[in-house]
Design an enzyme around this catalytic site. Structure first.
Site, PDB file in Angstrom:
ATOM      1  N   GLN A 223      73.198  30.437  -1.550  1.00  0.00           N
ATOM      2  CA  GLN A 223      73.428  31.381  -0.453  1.00  0.00           C
ATOM      3  C   GLN A 223      73.110  32.813  -0.873  1.00  0.00           C
ATOM      4  OE1 GLN A 223      77.460  28.894   0.330  1.00  0.00           O
ATOM      5  NE2 GLN A 223      77.444  30.842   1.368  1.00  0.00           N
ATOM      6  N   CYS A 371      85.113  32.294   4.332  1.00  0.00           N
ATOM      7  CA  CYS A 371      86.238  33.194   4.148  1.00  0.00           C
ATOM      8  C   CYS A 371      85.787  34.430   3.409  1.00  0.00           C
ATOM      9  CB  CYS A 371      87.279  32.437   3.329  1.00  0.00           C
ATOM     10  SG  CYS A 371      88.545  33.436   2.594  1.00  0.00           S
ATOM     11  N   GLU A 741      83.375  33.431  10.291  1.00  0.00           N
ATOM     12  CA  GLU A 741      84.473  32.664   9.731  1.00  0.00           C
ATOM     13  C   GLU A 741      85.811  32.885  10.425  1.00  0.00           C
ATOM     14  OE1 GLU A 741      85.040  35.818   6.082  1.00  0.00           O
ATOM     15  OE2 GLU A 741      83.541  34.268   6.093  1.00  0.00           O
TER      16      GLU A 741
END
Ligand code: CDP
Length: 796
Positions: A223, A371, A741
């Site tokens: 990522q 998160c 999120e």
């Protein structure tokens, strides 16, 4: 008279454009790491430890070497000769790449084999003989700090115990005074269990070192490609410009694909040694046991209350179990992530948080699973404490929240833990949610049902979440400041390509970044390509996690488009033969202020940039913008869940779920809704069914999809989403706040609060997640709290 384009029609801000990437995904034409086949490619498999804590007495690889088709067997000892047995983590700790002295968690990487195909490599792994001497095992912080506890990290000089850090924030003395004045103190102890992001695609890499060019190309599931490039440069001591990280399509990341895993490092070394491409694709149980856990924090929290409901102060102590290596990917200043964002939505005069991080014989944890660095735990603790406090005061839980919210006119608001929240309409969002769920009616139904022995409950979760790290003053990872950049090239035909250092994993950046450019320049979104994930072509960026893409990379996209527009204005003035001051802009077109019908389109300006620029102007229409956000963005959300609990079985059914999300300006409302539904699904799963824990020997219980359940459409309840409250972010160029999120962060407390509300008359204060039927039944039947903390009995 305006001739501006219709923004929705061209796919600008607010258009629910279908996701362009889905064209290839739903046709099975995605290009994932495992789809890539390079000439001469070999395959790597990892041998993992069956034990959670054991000294390695010997490793004999001779049988493995003899298997036909085996090219390389790597052990920690061999890695050590190249100074690669250990690697630095993103939190200034070290992590074993392949174990040398001890294994410290079940599933730890002990050796790997490179062979002609993965089956030979797997067989050869089984032919490696490892002799272990078992050691006592630690599976929770209490055991970690107990007298006589074995020191897990005896590899580290000066590490005489299992404590990683002590950290605190807030005002201890002021909080003490607030508690001394309190009419009531509400206390809550609970555990946010380990959970696993569990993306469909596991981790993997293909390292391809070319001796002739000295160039290392790595295709991998990451990522954050630029961070990985920097880490590889440091660990493998290779020059950064000779490393190319390509992150192809990713089958879900959720934070699992941020860390640097030993498998990546081993495949790189193997490729350098063998001078052939080496592919490593993690299998599902390897992924579930060993890579990237999240959460695992214990809370001991207190709220000081005035009898009228005003919160006077909060005190929290958190024990974080980090597993065997402290490898959290998070801003370095904050040892326990942004846990201190707790209570940011509430006007709390004072607070104090202490945190202690400890090692255990579990795989490294701390992954920011959907998160913003421990924000999920912060909001869960906050909302469980808020509900308990309202209950202890005998107050209505919605009213208690409303009276303690930061008021609309109080922004910007400094929280007692140092954050600056800057915008929101909290009470309005709550009202929308309460209306949608029919709050008062439900309370009446609940009372009526109780007289018939039925147990209904309602849970609320309200929170604001810090999304979009940095600013660079406060936020860095390994000293690299957290900003992002975007590059925009407008071709001479007026089509364009935008590149960022973010990396989409299903969030739809290919669709939404084009919409931002479209909004700024009036180029139809379908004429704009978005590219991410290749460090040789993408501008620098810190990657996609913590819902930071829209707040940071998305802002950079808007800013670079504005730079392009500024140059296009000069070109327009030249084409229209007026001075720049006389040129006005409307979507897609510049025109002469005094003669609005005389204008040129952005596409005409693009052609001019390559064919008819004014004297002295640099040709071309390309630029790059670096964006260092002045603050985090602060979306706000209200999640309300109603349930019915069956007292006979402990099974609970969701009756209704209402979500009110204010994420500022929505670039693509349909994608935003998808993000919220996905987040609520994960929240429901974590609250209800996902059980991943450890027995006393450190065996990972729940390392398969029979125990660790992923909800399908069948189990997942329906969600009612509301989008009517929009508070633009005051500092983001297009007013957007992150959303990716929010529902996963705020959702779990709503589900748990609903179940706890349904049994609130029993005196049960807490059941740890997941609220499995047997736990709920036991709590109801015996009127006692249920802890889910490990160790569990192995037969559980
Ligand atoms: O960092 P990540 O992409 O995971 O999260 P995000 O920035 O919150 O964005 C998730 C998706 O929602 C992206 O495609 C965004 O562009 C989109 N989004 C939106 O359309 N409007 C917003 N206000 C925020 C995000």
């Amino acid at each position: 008279m305006t001739q501006a384009l219709d923004e929705i029609k061209i796919g600008g801000l607010g258009a629910s454009r279908k996701r362009v990437e889905d064209n290839r995904f739903i046709r099975g034409k995605g290009n994932y790491t495992d789809d890539i086949v390079l000439p001469g490619m070999l395959h790597m498999e990892i041998l993992r430890s069956p034990l959670a804590h054991a000294r390695i007495k010997s490793i004999d690889t001779s049988r493995a070497w003899q298997i036909p088709g085996v090219h390389l067997v790597l052990t920690g000892e061999m890695m050590a000769t190249r100074n690669l047995a250990w690697m630095p983590t993103l939190s200034y700790d070290t992590q074993a790449v392949l174990a040398t002295d001890k294994v410290r968690f079940q599933g730890q990487e002990v050796a790997c084999v490179v062979a002609d195909d993965p089956y030979i490599a797997k067989d050869a792994c089984e032919a490696i003989d490892v002799e272990y001497e078992p050691l006592p095992v630690i599976v929770n912080p209490e055991q970690a700090v107990a007298d006589g506890a074995p020191v897990i990290r005896d590899d580290k000089e000066n590490q005489a115990d299992n404590v990683i850090y002590h950290w605190e924030v807030g005002d201890a003395e002021g909080t003490e005074r607030a508690f001394a004045r309190a009419d009531k103190i509400s206390r809550m102890k609970l555990h946010y269990p380990r959970s696993h992001p569990s993306p469909i695609e596991c981790c993997g890499s293909i390292a391809d070192f070319n001796r002739a060019t000295s160039k290392l190309t790595v295709y991998m599931t990451t990522q954050a490609p630029h961070i990985i490039r920097a880490a590889v440069a440091l660990v493998a001591e290779l020059p950064e410009h000779m490393i190319r990280i390509i992150s192809p399509d990713i089958g879900g990341g959720f934070g699992n694909k941020v860390p640097v895993y030993p498998g990546y490092v081993c495949s790189i070394l193997a490729s350098i040694l063998l001078e052939r491409p080496v592919k490593w694709i993690e299998d599902k149980s390897g992924n579930l046991i060993s890579t990237g856990f999240a959460r695992d924090i214990y809370l001991d929290g207190e709220v000081a209350l005035r009898s009228d409901g005003k919160i006077l102060g909060v005190r929290m102590h958190c024990d974080a179990d980090h597993g065997a290596f402290f490898s959290d990917a998070q801003p370095s200043k904050f040892k326990i992530g942004l846990l201190h964002s707790a209570f940011a939505a509430y006007d709390i005069p004072v607070g104090h948080i202490t945190a202690r991080g400890t090692y255990s014989n579990k795989a490294p944890g701390g992954v920011a699973y959907r998160c913003s660095f421990r924000v999920t735990e912060a909001m869960f603790f906050q909302e469980r404490m808020i509900q308990a406090a309202a209950h202890d005061l005998g107050m209505d839980q919605a009213e208690f929240r409303r009276m303690n919210f930061v008021r609309d006119e109080a922004f910007p608001h400094r929280t007692p833990f140092g954050f600056l929240t800057d915008s929101g309409q909290y009470a309005k969002c709550l009202d929308v949610g309460l209306r949608a769920v029919g709050y008062q009616d439900f309370l009446r139904q609940k009372e009526a049902a109780r007289t018939k022995g039925r147990r209904l409950g309602i849970g609320i979760s309200t929170m604001t979440e810090p999304l979009g790290a940095g600013n660079s003053r406060e936020y860095d990872i390994l000293g690299i400041k957290m900003f992002d950049s975007a590059e925009l090239k407008v071709h001479l035909t007026g089509k364009a390509i935008v590149r960022t250092g973010a990396r989409t994993q299903g969030q739809g950046h290919e669709t939404t970044w084009a919409q931002i450019v479209s909004h700024e320049l009036g180029i139809p979104a379908e004429d704009i390509t978005v590219e991410e994930g290749d460090t040789d072509t993408a501008p620098f960026g810190m990657g996609t996690y913590a819902s930071r893409s829209t707040p940071v990379a998305g802002a950079a996209v808007a800013m670079v488009a504005r730079k392009i527009r500024a140059k296009a204005r000069k070109l327009a003035a030249h084409l229209l033969e007026v001075s720049e001051e006389d040129v006005e802009w409307e979507l897609g077109r510049f025109y002469v202020r005094s003669a609005p019908s005389r204008g040129v389109t952005i596409q005409e300006c693009a052609i001019a940039a390559y064919s008819n620029m004014p004297d002295g102007m640099e040709p071309g229409l390309e630029n790059t913008a670096f964006y260092d956000p002045p603050n985090l963005t602060w979306p706000f959300a209200v999640y309300i869940v109603t349930v019915e609990v069956d007292p006979e079985t402990g099974v609970w059914d969701v009756l209704n779920t209402v979500a009110v999300d204010d994420c500022g300006v929505r670039i693509n409302p349909m994608i935003v809704e998808g993000q919220i539904m996905g987040g609520l699904t994960e929240a429901y799963a974590i609250a209800n069914m996902q059980f991943i824990t450890f027995d006393a020997e450190g065996n990972c219980v729940g390392s398969n999809y029979m125990d660790y359940l992923l909800p399908t459409a069948w189990e997942t309840p329906g969600f009612e989403l509301h989008s009517e409250v929009v508070t633009p972010c005051p500092h983001h160029p297009i007013g957007a706040k992150g959303i990716g999120e929010c529902a996963a962060v705020g959702g779990p407390a709503a589900f748990v609060n609903a179940v706890m509300d349904a049994i609130s008359d029993t005196g049960v204060r807490n059941i740890d997640m997941p609220l499995l039927p047997d736990r709920v039944w036991e709590a109801l039947t015996y009127g006692r709290d249920i802890s889910g903390a490990p160790p569990v009995r192995s037969d559980d």
